[in-house]
Write a protein that holds these residues in place. Structure first.
Motif, mmCIF file in Angstrom:
data_model
loop_
_atom_site.group_PDB
_atom_site.id
_atom_site.type_symbol
_atom_site.label_atom_id
_atom_site.label_comp_id
_atom_site.label_asym_id
_atom_site.label_seq_id
_atom_site.Cartn_x
_atom_site.Cartn_y
_atom_site.Cartn_z
ATOM 1 N N PHE A 102 -3.302 7.337 1.381
ATOM 2 C CA PHE A 102 -3.345 8.710 1.869
ATOM 3 C C PHE A 102 -1.952 9.313 2.007
ATOM 4 O O PHE A 102 -1.758 10.510 1.762
ATOM 5 C CB PHE A 102 -4.108 8.776 3.197
ATOM 6 N N ALA A 103 -0.949 8.506 2.382
ATOM 7 C CA ALA A 103 0.416 9.018 2.469
ATOM 8 C C ALA A 103 0.899 9.498 1.103
ATOM 9 O O ALA A 103 1.480 10.590 0.971
ATOM 10 C CB ALA A 103 1.344 7.940 3.022
ATOM 11 N N LEU A 104 0.660 8.702 0.073
ATOM 12 C CA LEU A 104 1.099 9.088 -1.267
ATOM 13 C C LEU A 104 0.281 10.260 -1.790
ATOM 14 O O LEU A 104 0.812 11.127 -2.496
ATOM 15 C CB LEU A 104 0.984 7.889 -2.214
ATOM 16 N N PHE A 270 8.944 0.312 -2.823
ATOM 17 C CA PHE A 270 8.156 0.038 -1.624
ATOM 18 C C PHE A 270 7.296 -1.175 -1.944
ATOM 19 O O PHE A 270 6.377 -1.095 -2.765
ATOM 20 C CB PHE A 270 7.262 1.225 -1.273
ATOM 21 N N ASN A 271 7.585 -2.315 -1.313
ATOM 22 C CA ASN A 271 6.838 -3.523 -1.646
ATOM 23 C C ASN A 271 6.904 -4.504 -0.482
ATOM 24 O O ASN A 271 7.767 -4.392 0.399
ATOM 25 C CB ASN A 271 7.405 -4.178 -2.912
ATOM 26 N N THR A 272 5.990 -5.471 -0.509
ATOM 27 C CA THR A 272 5.955 -6.462 0.567
ATOM 28 C C THR A 272 7.004 -7.543 0.381
ATOM 29 O O THR A 272 7.398 -8.198 1.347
ATOM 30 C CB THR A 272 4.576 -7.126 0.641
ATOM 31 N N GLU A 273 7.451 -7.764 -0.845
ATOM 32 C CA GLU A 273 8.432 -8.800 -1.124
ATOM 33 C C GLU A 273 9.325 -8.357 -2.268
ATOM 34 O O GLU A 273 8.975 -7.474 -3.058
ATOM 35 C CB GLU A 273 7.737 -10.120 -1.470
ATOM 36 N N ARG A 274 10.482 -8.981 -2.361
ATOM 37 C CA ARG A 274 11.421 -8.642 -3.421
ATOM 38 C C ARG A 274 10.911 -9.114 -4.783
ATOM 39 O O ARG A 274 10.169 -10.093 -4.874
ATOM 40 C CB ARG A 274 12.792 -9.284 -3.155
ATOM 41 N N THR A 292 4.995 1.166 5.461
ATOM 42 C CA THR A 292 6.257 1.780 5.040
ATOM 43 C C THR A 292 6.069 3.181 4.460
ATOM 44 O O THR A 292 6.870 4.084 4.751
ATOM 45 C CB THR A 292 6.970 0.894 4.004
ATOM 46 N N LEU A 293 5.040 3.390 3.647
ATOM 47 C CA LEU A 293 4.863 4.716 3.041
ATOM 48 C C LEU A 293 4.609 5.811 4.079
ATOM 49 O O LEU A 293 5.269 6.856 4.036
ATOM 50 C CB LEU A 293 3.743 4.684 2.002
#
Length: 301
Positions: A102-104, A270-274, A292-293
């Motif tokens: 929804f943010a995006l 934007f991600n949970t891990e590198r 984060t978003l």
């Protein structure tokens, strides 16, 4: 120089952008379904615990695999439609968009986009096959259209890999959304990645128009993604790329951010891990996208 995680710096770049493209992967949907089960997650593909860490895509996600063993492929994809990889109680048919979706989706609303980037246009490109990105956009547009005299302009959204709840006839080419559960009686006990009991081809899902054999309506390895020409045109003109929940390992989507950077644009991850290439990006926001978003795009803090 290491990428920045300073929201105010990102918002300045966002404000000055003219052409923004978001490239979305499975990490966007990972939190969906929590309303059904607090421990359930929709699995990613290449992250830790991802589907392709366990199952060989060459055996279940290519045209050759389907031609050789349509029963095996349908066992896998029917289970993928229905439930989480860990056999939790989550039904994919019941999964709902989460706060990240929804943010995006708000960037598809001209008034909201103008509040963040006054001169920008926005395009959403999703690799996901769950349909949640588009569902969130549709729900957001409907909410903003209530009480308005004019409709919201059609959002620019491309589902490059199709949808897992779609079917495609191998005989007549008819494609349709098909949420039936099960698709056919023989698939009622399918397990994700399991060969299951071999199903005769005549008992697999069949086309209601011509009786031909149906296949999952997703784009497989070695197939051309949907809307490729339109997506590349957007990427070629983008000055800001948002990489959301994707490891950027699958072509051609993996090349989009590099193309934006090559012609002078900025990239925010934007991600949970590198993942590979993150150190070359301007911005990196690590953590669940559902957190984060909204924090970066809506709250700004």
């Amino acid at each position: 120089m290491s990428p920045s995680s300073t929201i105010s710096d990102f918002r300045k770049v966002l404000h000055d952008s003219k052409n923004i493209v978001a490239v979305v992967g499975a990490g966007m949907s990972a939190a969906s379904g929590e309303s059904i089960s607090h421990t359930a997650r929709i699995p990613t593909w290449r992250g830790s615990g991802g589907v392709w860490k366990t199952y060989d895509p060459a055996a279940i996600a290519t045209p050759q695999a389907f031609a050789a063993n349509p029963s095996l492929v349908w066992h896998h994809y029917h289970a993928m439609r229905e439930r989480h990889v860990a056999s939790l109680a989550l039904l994919a048919l019941q999964a709902t968009p989460n706060p990240a979706h929804f943010a995006l989706s708000l960037l598809c609303i001209p008034e909201f986009l103008a509040s963040l980037a006054p001169a920008a246009q926005f395009t959403l490109v999703t690799q996901n096959i769950d349909g949640l990105d588009v569902r969130a956009v549709h729900e957001t547009v409907q909410r903003f259209e209530q009480g308005r005299a004019a409709p919201v302009p059609a959002p620019r959204v491309y589902e490059m890999h199709g949808r897992v709840l779609d079917t495609l006839c191998t005989a007549c080419g008819h494609r349709e959304h098909n949420p039936a559960s099960p698709l056919c009686p023989a698939l009622a006990v399918s397990e994700l990645g399991s060969p299951g009991a071999p199903i005769p081809e005549e008992d697999l899902p069949r086309c209601a128009h011509c009786g031909g054999l149906l296949r999952p309506g997703v784009v497989w390895f070695e197939e051309l993604p949907h809307h490729s020409r339109e997506i590349w045109a957007v990427v070629d003109g983008a000055d800001l790329c948002l990489l959301v929940g994707t490891s950027s390992q699958v072509q051609p989507a993996a090349a989009y951010a590099y193309e934006v950077a090559d012609h002078g644009g900025k990239v925010a991850v934007f991600n949970t891990e590198r993942s590979g290439g993150d150190e070359d990006r301007e911005f990196l926001f690590l953590g669940p996208c559902a957190e984060t978003l909204p924090r970066v795009l809506i709250n700004g803090e």
